[in-house]
Design a protein around this motif. Structure first.
Motif, PDB file in Angstrom:
ATOM      1  N   VAL A 230       0.820  -1.059   0.043  1.00  0.00           N
ATOM      2  CA  VAL A 230       0.042  -0.056   0.037  1.00  0.00           C
ATOM      3  C   VAL A 230       0.772   1.245   0.066  1.00  0.00           C
ATOM      4  O   VAL A 230       1.754   1.266   0.783  1.00  0.00           O
ATOM      5  N   LEU A 231       0.574   2.147  -0.947  1.00  0.00           N
ATOM      6  CA  LEU A 231       1.579   3.412  -1.092  1.00  0.00           C
ATOM      7  C   LEU A 231       0.856   4.485  -0.221  1.00  0.00           C
ATOM      8  O   LEU A 231      -0.286   4.419  -0.043  1.00  0.00           O
ATOM      9  N   GLY A 232       1.677   5.339   0.170  1.00  0.00           N
ATOM     10  CA  GLY A 232       1.388   6.547   0.741  1.00  0.00           C
ATOM     11  C   GLY A 232       1.152   6.621   2.164  1.00  0.00           C
ATOM     12  O   GLY A 232       1.744   5.678   2.912  1.00  0.00           O
ATOM     13  N   GLU A 233       0.765   7.553   2.898  1.00  0.00           N
ATOM     14  CA  GLU A 233       0.571   7.518   4.279  1.00  0.00           C
ATOM     15  C   GLU A 233      -0.764   7.201   4.835  1.00  0.00           C
ATOM     16  O   GLU A 233      -1.790   7.450   3.843  1.00  0.00           O
ATOM     17  N   ALA A 234      -0.846   7.111   6.030  1.00  0.00           N
ATOM     18  CA  ALA A 234      -2.370   7.024   6.647  1.00  0.00           C
ATOM     19  C   ALA A 234      -3.584   6.208   5.676  1.00  0.00           C
ATOM     20  O   ALA A 234      -3.795   5.249   5.597  1.00  0.00           O
ATOM     21  N   ASP A 235      -4.073   7.172   5.109  1.00  0.00           N
ATOM     22  CA  ASP A 235      -5.461   6.584   4.022  1.00  0.00           C
ATOM     23  C   ASP A 235      -4.501   5.976   2.949  1.00  0.00           C
ATOM     24  O   ASP A 235      -4.775   6.810   1.724  1.00  0.00           O
ATOM     25  N   GLY A 236      -3.818   5.472   2.753  1.00  0.00           N
ATOM     26  CA  GLY A 236      -3.003   4.826   1.768  1.00  0.00           C
ATOM     27  C   GLY A 236      -3.753   4.386   0.489  1.00  0.00           C
ATOM     28  O   GLY A 236      -4.747   4.368   0.420  1.00  0.00           O
ATOM     29  N   TYR A 237      -3.087   4.371  -0.739  1.00  0.00           N
ATOM     30  CA  TYR A 237      -3.531   3.923  -1.874  1.00  0.00           C
ATOM     31  C   TYR A 237      -2.809   2.801  -2.637  1.00  0.00           C
ATOM     32  O   TYR A 237      -1.670   2.468  -2.281  1.00  0.00           O
ATOM     33  N   CYS A 238      -3.676   2.374  -3.731  1.00  0.00           N
ATOM     34  CA  CYS A 238      -2.912   1.032  -4.471  1.00  0.00           C
ATOM     35  C   CYS A 238      -2.441   1.680  -5.679  1.00  0.00           C
ATOM     36  O   CYS A 238      -3.168   2.555  -6.486  1.00  0.00           O
ATOM     37  N   ALA A 239      -1.255   1.519  -6.357  1.00  0.00           N
ATOM     38  CA  ALA A 239      -0.822   2.138  -7.641  1.00  0.00           C
ATOM     39  C   ALA A 239      -1.747   1.297  -8.861  1.00  0.00           C
ATOM     40  O   ALA A 239      -2.031   2.157  -9.725  1.00  0.00           O
ATOM     41  N   SER A 240      -2.479   0.426  -8.605  1.00  0.00           N
ATOM     42  CA  SER A 240      -3.366  -0.143  -9.521  1.00  0.00           C
ATOM     43  C   SER A 240      -4.883   0.646  -9.623  1.00  0.00           C
ATOM     44  O   SER A 240      -5.638   0.366 -10.440  1.00  0.00           O
ATOM     45  N   GLY A 241      -5.118   1.450  -8.454  1.00  0.00           N
ATOM     46  CA  GLY A 241      -6.208   2.193  -8.193  1.00  0.00           C
ATOM     47  C   GLY A 241      -7.322   1.753  -7.587  1.00  0.00           C
ATOM     48  O   GLY A 241      -8.327   2.248  -7.252  1.00  0.00           O
ATOM     49  N   GLY A 242      -6.930   0.355  -7.073  1.00  0.00           N
ATOM     50  CA  GLY A 242      -7.816  -0.319  -6.201  1.00  0.00           C
ATOM     51  C   GLY A 242      -7.834   0.229  -4.713  1.00  0.00           C
ATOM     52  O   GLY A 242      -7.005   0.889  -4.518  1.00  0.00           O
ATOM     53  N   LYS A 243      -8.818  -0.435  -4.207  1.00  0.00           N
ATOM     54  CA  LYS A 243      -8.751  -0.076  -2.476  1.00  0.00           C
ATOM     55  C   LYS A 243      -7.913  -1.025  -1.892  1.00  0.00           C
ATOM     56  O   LYS A 243      -7.973  -2.123  -2.200  1.00  0.00           O
ATOM     57  N   PRO A 244      -7.021  -0.331  -0.902  1.00  0.00           N
ATOM     58  CA  PRO A 244      -6.141  -1.096  -0.004  1.00  0.00           C
ATOM     59  C   PRO A 244      -7.045  -2.063   0.830  1.00  0.00           C
ATOM     60  O   PRO A 244      -8.265  -1.786   1.231  1.00  0.00           O
ATOM     61  N   MET A 245      -6.641  -3.163   1.168  1.00  0.00           N
ATOM     62  CA  MET A 245      -7.324  -4.212   2.227  1.00  0.00           C
ATOM     63  C   MET A 245      -6.438  -4.032   3.380  1.00  0.00           C
ATOM     64  O   MET A 245      -5.138  -4.297   3.333  1.00  0.00           O
ATOM     65  N   VAL A 246      -6.924  -4.061   4.497  1.00  0.00           N
ATOM     66  CA  VAL A 246      -6.383  -4.210   5.921  1.00  0.00           C
ATOM     67  C   VAL A 246      -6.895  -5.300   6.717  1.00  0.00           C
ATOM     68  O   VAL A 246      -8.021  -5.338   6.804  1.00  0.00           O
ATOM     69  N   ALA A 247      -6.213  -6.219   7.413  1.00  0.00           N
ATOM     70  CA  ALA A 247      -6.594  -6.922   8.136  1.00  0.00           C
ATOM     71  C   ALA A 247      -5.681  -7.238   9.455  1.00  0.00           C
ATOM     72  O   ALA A 247      -4.598  -7.253   9.222  1.00  0.00           O
ATOM     73  N   PRO A 248      -6.275  -7.517  10.652  1.00  0.00           N
ATOM     74  CA  PRO A 248      -5.482  -7.807  11.867  1.00  0.00           C
ATOM     75  C   PRO A 248      -4.622  -9.071  11.698  1.00  0.00           C
ATOM     76  O   PRO A 248      -3.492  -9.230  12.386  1.00  0.00           O
ATOM     77  N   THR A 249      -5.021 -10.010  11.016  1.00  0.00           N
ATOM     78  CA  THR A 249      -4.578 -11.441  11.141  1.00  0.00           C
ATOM     79  C   THR A 249      -4.545 -12.066   9.692  1.00  0.00           C
ATOM     80  O   THR A 249      -5.518 -11.848   8.668  1.00  0.00           O
ATOM     81  N   ILE A 250      -3.763 -13.186   9.489  1.00  0.00           N
ATOM     82  CA  ILE A 250      -3.861 -13.851   8.317  1.00  0.00           C
ATOM     83  C   ILE A 250      -3.811 -15.330   8.730  1.00  0.00           C
ATOM     84  O   ILE A 250      -3.698 -15.761   9.893  1.00  0.00           O
TER      85      ILE A 250
END
Length: 182
Positions: free
Chosen positions: A130-150
């Motif tokens: 995920v690029l950028g700070e805080a509310d990052g962005y994806c180079a592809s233009g898609g929405k970043p995904m965030v999860a506490p675990t895998i």
């Protein structure tokens, strides 16, 4: 086997059996399949494939800004073998129905890892950052995904892990690159 001679007639059925067992092990994605040695050779039988009940992991250790290393330990009572790549999914997104499986892009070639009791094997997972700070962005233009675990799938089961630094997993896209267990 070293030091054992076989006639051509005896070798062909054994080779066919070994090939069939190896193919079955490769199709299963984990473990190995080998023919049992003859009792007259005195050789020990190879370790069985690891089961999910034998393996544990503590956390996902950060490696750089977009990767983690997962180490599994054989906590069972017998040695075992592990071969292949993990499956990976994002978890902890509010409800089990929100969990998201990721496509695993395999990196390298799988080899059999012998795990004595207490032995370890590792895989490295690399996410599209995920690029950028805080509310990052994806180079592809898609929405970043965030999860506490895998959830890392290994030996027929899943191990839910959080990052060792207490943060979240953040990625762009629906895939993860993974090395084979070593």
């Amino acid at each position: 086997m070293k030091g054992t001679r076989r006639s051509g007639a005896a070798r062909a059925p054994l080779a066919l059996l070994a090939t069939s067992l190896l193919t079955a092990g490769l199709l299963a994605g984990t473990g190995t399949a080998t023919a049992a040695p003859e009792a007259s050779t005195g050789a020990r039988a190879p370790a069985a494939a690891c089961t999910s009940a034998q393996l544990t992991a503590g956390s996902a250790q950060r490696v750089g800004s977009n990767g983690v290393r997962v180490t599994v330990t054989n906590t069972g009572s017998k040695p075992c073998t592990l071969k292949g790549f993990p499956t990976v999914g994002l978890a902890g997104l509010g409800s089990p129905g929100s969990n998201k499986g990721l496509s695993v892009v395999r990196q390298g070639q799988a080899r059999t890892v012998q795990l004595p009791v207490g032995g370890t094997a590792t895989t490295q997972l690399t996410f599209t950052p995920v690029l950028g700070e805080a509310d990052g962005y994806c180079a592809s233009g898609g929405k970043p995904m965030v999860a506490p675990t895998i959830v890392v799938g290994v030996a027929g089961g899943g191990i839910q892990l959080a990052p060792d630094d207490g943060g979240d997993f953040a990625l762009c896209g629906n895939s993860v690159r993974a090395t084979a267990f070593r």
